[in-house]
Motif scaffolding. Structure first.
Motif, PDB file in Angstrom:
ATOM      1  N   HIS A 164       0.869  -1.179   0.000  1.00 57.34           N
ATOM      2  CA  HIS A 164       0.000   0.000   0.000  1.00 57.34           C
ATOM      3  C   HIS A 164       0.908   1.232   0.000  1.00 57.34           C
ATOM      4  N   LEU A 165       0.786   2.071  -1.019  1.00 54.38           N
ATOM      5  CA  LEU A 165       1.648   3.244  -1.160  1.00 54.38           C
ATOM      6  C   LEU A 165       0.790   4.498  -1.147  1.00 54.38           C
ATOM      7  N   CYS A 166       1.134   5.447  -0.274  1.00 53.68           N
ATOM      8  CA  CYS A 166       0.411   6.717  -0.174  1.00 53.68           C
ATOM      9  C   CYS A 166       1.407   7.870  -0.318  1.00 53.68           C
ATOM     10  N   VAL A 167       1.030   8.882  -1.089  1.00 47.31           N
ATOM     11  CA  VAL A 167       1.824  10.102  -1.220  1.00 47.31           C
ATOM     12  C   VAL A 167       1.253  11.133  -0.258  1.00 47.31           C
ATOM     13  N   MET A 168       2.114  11.735   0.549  1.00 46.93           N
ATOM     14  CA  MET A 168       1.642  12.667   1.576  1.00 46.93           C
ATOM     15  C   MET A 168       2.736  13.665   1.921  1.00 46.93           C
ATOM     16  N   THR A 169       2.359  14.731   2.605  1.00 47.43           N
ATOM     17  CA  THR A 169       3.345  15.700   3.060  1.00 47.43           C
ATOM     18  C   THR A 169       4.205  15.080   4.151  1.00 47.43           C
ATOM     19  N   HIS A 170       5.351  15.704   4.401  1.00 47.66           N
ATOM     20  CA  HIS A 170       6.233  15.197   5.455  1.00 47.66           C
ATOM     21  C   HIS A 170       5.532  15.220   6.810  1.00 47.66           C
ATOM     22  N   ALA A 171       4.793  16.286   7.091  1.00 48.84           N
ATOM     23  CA  ALA A 171       4.115  16.394   8.385  1.00 48.84           C
ATOM     24  C   ALA A 171       3.081  15.278   8.541  1.00 48.84           C
ATOM     25  N   THR A 172       2.320  15.012   7.490  1.00 49.25           N
ATOM     26  CA  THR A 172       1.328  13.939   7.546  1.00 49.25           C
ATOM     27  C   THR A 172       2.012  12.591   7.688  1.00 49.25           C
ATOM     28  N   LEU A 173       3.135  12.417   6.992  1.00 50.71           N
ATOM     29  CA  LEU A 173       3.889  11.173   7.085  1.00 50.71           C
ATOM     30  C   LEU A 173       4.294  10.901   8.537  1.00 50.71           C
ATOM     31  N   MET A 174       4.789  11.900   9.230  1.00 56.07           N
ATOM     32  CA  MET A 174       5.205  11.722  10.610  1.00 56.07           C
ATOM     33  C   MET A 174       4.013  11.395  11.511  1.00 56.07           C
ATOM     34  N   GLU A 175       2.905  12.042  11.239  1.00 53.76           N
ATOM     35  CA  GLU A 175       1.685  11.768  12.010  1.00 53.76           C
ATOM     36  C   GLU A 175       1.211  10.335  11.794  1.00 53.76           C
ATOM     37  N   GLN A 176       1.229   9.884  10.538  1.00 56.36           N
ATOM     38  CA  GLN A 176       0.769   8.538  10.216  1.00 56.36           C
ATOM     39  C   GLN A 176       1.696   7.468  10.794  1.00 56.36           C
ATOM     40  N   LEU A 177       2.989   7.745  10.846  1.00 51.71           N
ATOM     41  CA  LEU A 177       3.915   6.826  11.514  1.00 51.71           C
ATOM     42  C   LEU A 177       3.591   6.716  12.999  1.00 51.71           C
ATOM     43  N   ASP A 178       3.346   7.844  13.625  1.00 54.36           N
ATOM     44  CA  ASP A 178       3.059   7.863  15.055  1.00 54.36           C
ATOM     45  C   ASP A 178       1.772   7.111  15.372  1.00 54.36           C
ATOM     46  N   LEU A 179       0.796   7.186  14.465  1.00 59.58           N
ATOM     47  CA  LEU A 179      -0.491   6.528  14.666  1.00 59.58           C
ATOM     48  C   LEU A 179      -0.490   5.071  14.189  1.00 59.58           C
ATOM     49  N   HIS A 180       0.656   4.590  13.715  1.00 59.24           N
ATOM     50  CA  HIS A 180       0.780   3.217  13.214  1.00 59.24           C
ATOM     51  C   HIS A 180      -0.102   2.966  11.990  1.00 59.24           C
ATOM     52  N   ILE A 195       0.981   3.897   8.868  1.00 63.70           N
ATOM     53  CA  ILE A 195       1.939   3.454   7.863  1.00 63.70           C
ATOM     54  C   ILE A 195       3.099   2.791   8.605  1.00 63.70           C
ATOM     55  N   ASP A 196       3.828   1.952   7.873  1.00 63.09           N
ATOM     56  CA  ASP A 196       4.929   1.206   8.471  1.00 63.09           C
ATOM     57  C   ASP A 196       6.281   1.856   8.203  1.00 63.09           C
ATOM     58  N   ILE A 197       6.441   2.392   7.002  1.00 61.37           N
ATOM     59  CA  ILE A 197       7.703   3.003   6.585  1.00 61.37           C
ATOM     60  C   ILE A 197       7.390   4.336   5.925  1.00 61.37           C
ATOM     61  N   GLY A 198       8.177   5.348   6.246  1.00 67.11           N
ATOM     62  CA  GLY A 198       8.028   6.647   5.609  1.00 67.11           C
ATOM     63  C   GLY A 198       9.288   7.024   4.845  1.00 67.11           C
ATOM     64  N   LEU A 199       9.115   7.663   3.715  1.00 66.37           N
ATOM     65  CA  LEU A 199      10.235   8.212   2.951  1.00 66.37           C
ATOM     66  C   LEU A 199      10.073   9.725   2.998  1.00 66.37           C
ATOM     67  N   GLY A 200      10.824  10.366   3.910  1.00 70.22           N
ATOM     68  CA  GLY A 200      10.624  11.786   4.156  1.00 70.22           C
ATOM     69  C   GLY A 200      11.927  12.550   4.271  1.00 70.22           C
ATOM     70  N   PHE A 201      11.825  13.789   4.755  1.00 64.18           N
ATOM     71  CA  PHE A 201      12.969  14.695   4.820  1.00 64.18           C
ATOM     72  C   PHE A 201      13.702  14.551   6.151  1.00 64.18           C
ATOM     73  N   ASP A 202      14.955  14.155   6.078  1.00 65.16           N
ATOM     74  CA  ASP A 202      15.754  13.899   7.273  1.00 65.16           C
ATOM     75  C   ASP A 202      15.888  15.137   8.149  1.00 65.16           C
ATOM     76  N   GLU A 203      16.215  16.286   7.558  1.00 61.68           N
ATOM     77  CA  GLU A 203      16.526  17.464   8.358  1.00 61.68           C
ATOM     78  C   GLU A 203      15.294  18.084   9.021  1.00 61.68           C
ATOM     79  N   LEU A 204      14.091  17.653   8.664  1.00 60.33           N
ATOM     80  CA  LEU A 204      12.885  18.197   9.290  1.00 60.33           C
ATOM     81  C   LEU A 204      12.502  17.454  10.567  1.00 60.33           C
TER      82      LEU A 204
END
Length: 244
Positions: A74-90, A92-101
Motif C-alpha cells: 500500500h503506497l500513499c503520497v503525503m506531506t512530510h508532516a502527515t507522514l510523521m503523524e501517520q507513523l506515530d499513529l501506526h 503506515i509502516d515506513i516513511g520516505l521523508g525529509f531527514d533534516e525536518l
C-alpha cells in the motif's frame, strides 16, 4: 464529543484510538511472524512517501514483490508532516521523508536509514539562447516559464529559500500539487518544471523529456523512517532489500 456541527473524539478517545491502532498493528506483526512457518511471508506493508524524492520507489517495490508476492503493498503520497503523524499513529509502516525536518524528539523515537541527497533538476527543453556554457544554476532559470510545485509543498519551500538567498525571481506560469500535471504541463510545452533529480530522470526515461541538473539547489536529504518499536517482518524485509 458531539454537537449539531460535528462529531469528534475526546482527548480520552484519542488515547484509546491510538492504543487500539497500535494493538492492531502488533497483531499484524504477529500474523506476519507466523506466516513464515506456513510457506512464506504474507500480510501487508504500508509505505508513505513525500511527493518529490531522489529515490525511485517503484524498482524497490518491484524487487520486494518479486521476493515476497504474498505481502500486499500500500503506497500513499503525503506531506512530510502527515507522514510523521501517520507513523506515530501506526497507520503506515515506513516513511520516505525529509531527514533534516525531524525534531530531536522524533529522532529519539524513530530509526532513520538510507539517507540520500535530494538534488533538484530542470525538466524540459531549454531555448537555444538560454543554453548555459557550464552547469545549470538558478540564475539561468530567471527568464524561463516555470511549472512549480505548490507553495504548500516542502520541495517548493526549499526552492524558494534557495532563490531568496540568491535574490533571484522566478517566472511561474503554473503551480500544482499534482506531479502528473506538472510533468504533463512540460510535455505540452507550457514551460519547464523544477523537480527532484530522481523525478527528472524517470520522466526523461518514460516521456523522453530532457532534464538538466541544477548545481546550486537541493531539497535537503531524503531518508527511510520507521518506528524503533513495532517493527514487522515485512518492514525488515523491505529495508533489507532497499539496502539498509
Amino acid at each position: 464529543m458531539r454537537n449539531s456541527q460535528f462529531v469528534a473524539l475526546t482527548q480520552a478517545g484519542e488515547v484509546v484510538l491510538h492504543h487500539a491502532e497500535r494493538m492492531l498493528q502488533e497483531q499484524d506483526a504477529m500474523r506476519q511472524e507466523l506466516s513464515l512457518f506456513r510457506g512464506g511471508l504474507s500480510g501487508a506493508l504500508r509505505i508513505g512517501v513525500v511527493p518529490q524524492s531522489s529515490i525511485d520507489i517503484m524498482p524497490l517495490l518491484k524487487g520486494f514483490n518479486d521476493a515476497y508476492p504474498k505481502v500486499g503493498l500500500h503506497l500513499c503520497v503525503m506531506t512530510h508532516a502527515t507522514l510523521m503523524e501517520q507513523l506515530d499513529l501506526h497507520r503506515i509502516d515506513i516513511g520516505l521523508g525529509f531527514d533534516e525536518l525531524l525534531t530531536e524528539h522524533q529522532r529519539r523515537a524513530l530509526n532513520v536509514q538510507l539517507r540520500h541527497p535530494n538534488p533538484m533538476a530542470l525538466l524540459g527543453p531549454l531555448p537555444a539562447h538560454c543554453a548555459p556554457t557550464g552547469p545549470l544554476t538558478l540564475a539561468d532559470l530567471q527568464d524561463l516559464p516555470l511549472i512549480l510545485p505548490s507553495t504548500t509543498m516542502q520541495f517548493r519551500r526549499y526552492l524558494d529559500e534557495a532563490a531568496a538567498r540568491q535574490q533571484i525571481s522566478l517566472r511561474v506560469v503554473l503551480e500544482t500539487d499534482s506531479l502528473f500535471h506538472l510533468v504533463n504541463g512540460v510535455s505540452h510545452g507550457l514551460g519547464c518544471a523544477v523537480v527532484s533529480a530522481g523525478i527528472a530522470a524517470t520522466a526523461q526515461q518514460l516521456f523522453k523529456l530532457p532534464c538538466h541538473p541544477l548545481s546550486d539547489a537541493s531539497a535537503g536529504t531524503i531518508a527511510f523512517i520507521t518506528r524503533k518499536h513495532s517493527v514487522t517482518p515485512a518492514m525488515k524485509a523491505f529495508l533489507a532489500k532497499a539496502g539498509a
